[in-house]
Design a protein around this motif. Structure first.
Motif, PDB file in Angstrom:
ATOM      1  N   LYS A  71       0.837  -1.196   0.000  1.00 27.18           N
ATOM      2  CA  LYS A  71       0.000   0.000   0.000  1.00 27.18           C
ATOM      3  C   LYS A  71       0.879   1.257   0.000  1.00 27.18           C
ATOM      4  O   LYS A  71       1.866   1.331   0.714  1.00 27.18           O
ATOM      5  CB  LYS A  71      -0.920  -0.004   1.220  1.00 27.18           C
ATOM      6  N   GLN A  72       0.503   2.200  -0.811  1.00 31.61           N
ATOM      7  CA  GLN A  72       1.167   3.490  -0.952  1.00 31.61           C
ATOM      8  C   GLN A  72       2.632   3.367  -1.373  1.00 31.61           C
ATOM      9  O   GLN A  72       3.490   4.144  -0.944  1.00 31.61           O
ATOM     10  CB  GLN A  72       1.038   4.316   0.328  1.00 31.61           C
ATOM     11  N   SER A  73       2.923   2.389  -2.229  1.00 27.98           N
ATOM     12  CA  SER A  73       4.293   2.237  -2.720  1.00 27.98           C
ATOM     13  C   SER A  73       4.384   2.288  -4.234  1.00 27.98           C
ATOM     14  O   SER A  73       5.486   2.247  -4.776  1.00 27.98           O
ATOM     15  CB  SER A  73       4.884   0.905  -2.242  1.00 27.98           C
ATOM     16  N   ALA A  74       3.251   2.367  -4.932  1.00 34.22           N
ATOM     17  CA  ALA A  74       3.260   2.245  -6.386  1.00 34.22           C
ATOM     18  C   ALA A  74       2.789   3.542  -7.042  1.00 34.22           C
ATOM     19  O   ALA A  74       1.884   4.213  -6.545  1.00 34.22           O
ATOM     20  CB  ALA A  74       2.356   1.093  -6.819  1.00 34.22           C
ATOM     21  N   GLY A  75       3.408   3.844  -8.175  1.00 32.33           N
ATOM     22  CA  GLY A  75       3.010   5.024  -8.920  1.00 32.33           C
ATOM     23  C   GLY A  75       3.529   4.990 -10.341  1.00 32.33           C
ATOM     24  O   GLY A  75       4.436   4.236 -10.674  1.00 32.33           O
ATOM     25  N   ILE A  76       2.918   5.812 -11.193  1.00 32.79           N
ATOM     26  CA  ILE A  76       3.307   5.948 -12.599  1.00 32.79           C
ATOM     27  C   ILE A  76       3.764   7.381 -12.832  1.00 32.79           C
ATOM     28  O   ILE A  76       3.150   8.327 -12.353  1.00 32.79           O
ATOM     29  CB  ILE A  76       2.134   5.609 -13.540  1.00 32.79           C
ATOM     30  N   ASP A  77       4.852   7.525 -13.598  1.00 31.62           N
ATOM     31  CA  ASP A  77       5.374   8.834 -14.002  1.00 31.62           C
ATOM     32  C   ASP A  77       5.447   8.881 -15.520  1.00 31.62           C
ATOM     33  O   ASP A  77       5.659   7.857 -16.166  1.00 31.62           O
ATOM     34  CB  ASP A  77       6.803   9.054 -13.494  1.00 31.62           C
ATOM     35  N   GLN A  91       8.050   6.575 -19.693  1.00 32.44           N
ATOM     36  CA  GLN A  91       6.942   6.104 -18.866  1.00 32.44           C
ATOM     37  C   GLN A  91       7.558   5.246 -17.772  1.00 32.44           C
ATOM     38  O   GLN A  91       8.271   4.290 -18.058  1.00 32.44           O
ATOM     39  CB  GLN A  91       5.970   5.255 -19.688  1.00 32.44           C
ATOM     40  N   GLY A  92       7.314   5.596 -16.524  1.00 26.51           N
ATOM     41  CA  GLY A  92       7.918   4.866 -15.420  1.00 26.51           C
ATOM     42  C   GLY A  92       6.881   4.348 -14.448  1.00 26.51           C
ATOM     43  O   GLY A  92       5.850   4.985 -14.222  1.00 26.51           O
ATOM     44  N   ILE A  93       7.141   3.181 -13.893  1.00 28.00           N
ATOM     45  CA  ILE A  93       6.308   2.631 -12.826  1.00 28.00           C
ATOM     46  C   ILE A  93       7.241   2.118 -11.743  1.00 28.00           C
ATOM     47  O   ILE A  93       8.282   1.524 -12.042  1.00 28.00           O
ATOM     48  CB  ILE A  93       5.363   1.515 -13.322  1.00 28.00           C
ATOM     49  N   ASN A  94       6.885   2.388 -10.510  1.00 30.53           N
ATOM     50  CA  ASN A  94       7.650   1.837  -9.390  1.00 30.53           C
ATOM     51  C   ASN A  94       6.680   1.231  -8.391  1.00 30.53           C
ATOM     52  O   ASN A  94       5.535   1.675  -8.282  1.00 30.53           O
ATOM     53  CB  ASN A  94       8.553   2.894  -8.750  1.00 30.53           C
ATOM     54  N   ALA A 155      10.771  -6.585  -2.051  1.00 29.21           N
ATOM     55  CA  ALA A 155      11.393  -6.116  -3.282  1.00 29.21           C
ATOM     56  C   ALA A 155      10.865  -4.747  -3.664  1.00 29.21           C
ATOM     57  O   ALA A 155       9.692  -4.447  -3.477  1.00 29.21           O
ATOM     58  CB  ALA A 155      11.118  -7.104  -4.408  1.00 29.21           C
ATOM     59  N   LYS A 156      11.764  -3.935  -4.212  1.00 29.39           N
ATOM     60  CA  LYS A 156      11.420  -2.631  -4.759  1.00 29.39           C
ATOM     61  C   LYS A 156      11.925  -2.604  -6.189  1.00 29.39           C
ATOM     62  O   LYS A 156      13.069  -2.976  -6.447  1.00 29.39           O
ATOM     63  CB  LYS A 156      12.088  -1.501  -3.979  1.00 29.39           C
ATOM     64  N   GLY A 157      11.077  -2.168  -7.106  1.00 31.09           N
ATOM     65  CA  GLY A 157      11.500  -2.105  -8.495  1.00 31.09           C
ATOM     66  C   GLY A 157      10.999  -0.860  -9.189  1.00 31.09           C
ATOM     67  O   GLY A 157       9.943  -0.326  -8.845  1.00 31.09           O
ATOM     68  N   LYS A 158      11.773  -0.387 -10.140  1.00 32.43           N
ATOM     69  CA  LYS A 158      11.369   0.717 -11.013  1.00 32.43           C
ATOM     70  C   LYS A 158      11.591   0.255 -12.448  1.00 32.43           C
ATOM     71  O   LYS A 158      12.642  -0.305 -12.766  1.00 32.43           O
ATOM     72  CB  LYS A 158      12.164   1.983 -10.731  1.00 32.43           C
ATOM     73  N   PHE A 159      10.593   0.504 -13.284  1.00 34.00           N
ATOM     74  CA  PHE A 159      10.635   0.088 -14.678  1.00 34.00           C
ATOM     75  C   PHE A 159      10.407   1.306 -15.559  1.00 34.00           C
ATOM     76  O   PHE A 159       9.556   2.149 -15.260  1.00 34.00           O
ATOM     77  CB  PHE A 159       9.563  -0.970 -14.950  1.00 34.00           C
TER      78      PHE A 159
END
Length: 191
Positions: A71-77, A91-94, A155-159
């Motif tokens: 919860k409250q860890s994901a977002g799109i840029d 386009q980024g998602i984490n 795990a933490k990831g950024k794509f």
């Protein structure tokens, strides 16, 4: 000089500027391998159709996968990159996924070399797609237990996907087939 606040009388005229809003993605994130998608139709910035390729081994279509983010860890840029000779949008998602068990570690490892397409839902219940042309690749990643007692375990990831457009919206009512966590059951998800 125009008024810089929303008042209850004219607020309905300027609903887009006056509504409450919050950031981040909610609920699940859906991911698919770019190479397993046959076609995605986008009309005026809205995804209107998604067709998956057929798996030659099973004769079934390929599926989407569900990622349950913390919860409250994901977002799109959508970051505009302006170079000397090119202009494009990153386009980024984490997101963060809790847990350090074998299943989570292997799932995280499988994301390192892939090109993924993601669909996430914002706080206004609108779904957005990321990476459907060039695929999103992991640009940062970490999986571990932390050090202190209250550190994040998981795990933490950024794509990042380098595209020529901002993330399109997914049309309400569109459906995808999602492989359940048991690895057998296929569920239909309607946006």
């Amino acid at each position: 000089m125009p008024e810089l606040f929303c008042n209850p009388i004219t607020g309905n005229l300027f609903r887009r500027a006056c509504t409450l809003s919050k950031g981040g993605l909610i609920k699940e994130i859906f991911a698919a391998n770019l190479g397993e998608i046959d076609t995605i139709t986008v009309v005026d910035g809205i995804v209107t159709a998604i067709t998956m390729k057929i798996n030659p081994i099973t004769s079934d279509p390929y599926y989407w996968y569900r990622i349950v983010a913390k919860k409250q860890s994901a977002g799109i840029d959508n970051l505009v990159v302006i170079g000397t000779n090119t202009r494009f949008i990153e386009q980024g998602i984490n997101f963060e996924v809790e847990g350090f068990d074998t299943e989570n570690k292997l799932a995280f490892q499988s994301l390192i070399n892939g090109q993924a397409v993601f669909i996430g839902q914002d706080a206004k219940q609108v779904f957005h797609m990321l990476g459907h042309v060039s695929g999103a690749e992991m640009s940062e990643g970490n999986i571990g237990t932390g050090i202190a007692l209250d550190d994040f375990v998981g795990a933490k990831g950024k794509f990042i996907a380098q595209e020529l457009f901002v993330t399109p919206t997914v049309e309400a009512g569109l459906t995808i087939s999602v492989l359940a966590s048991d690895g057998v059951t296929v569920e239909t998800v309607t946006f």
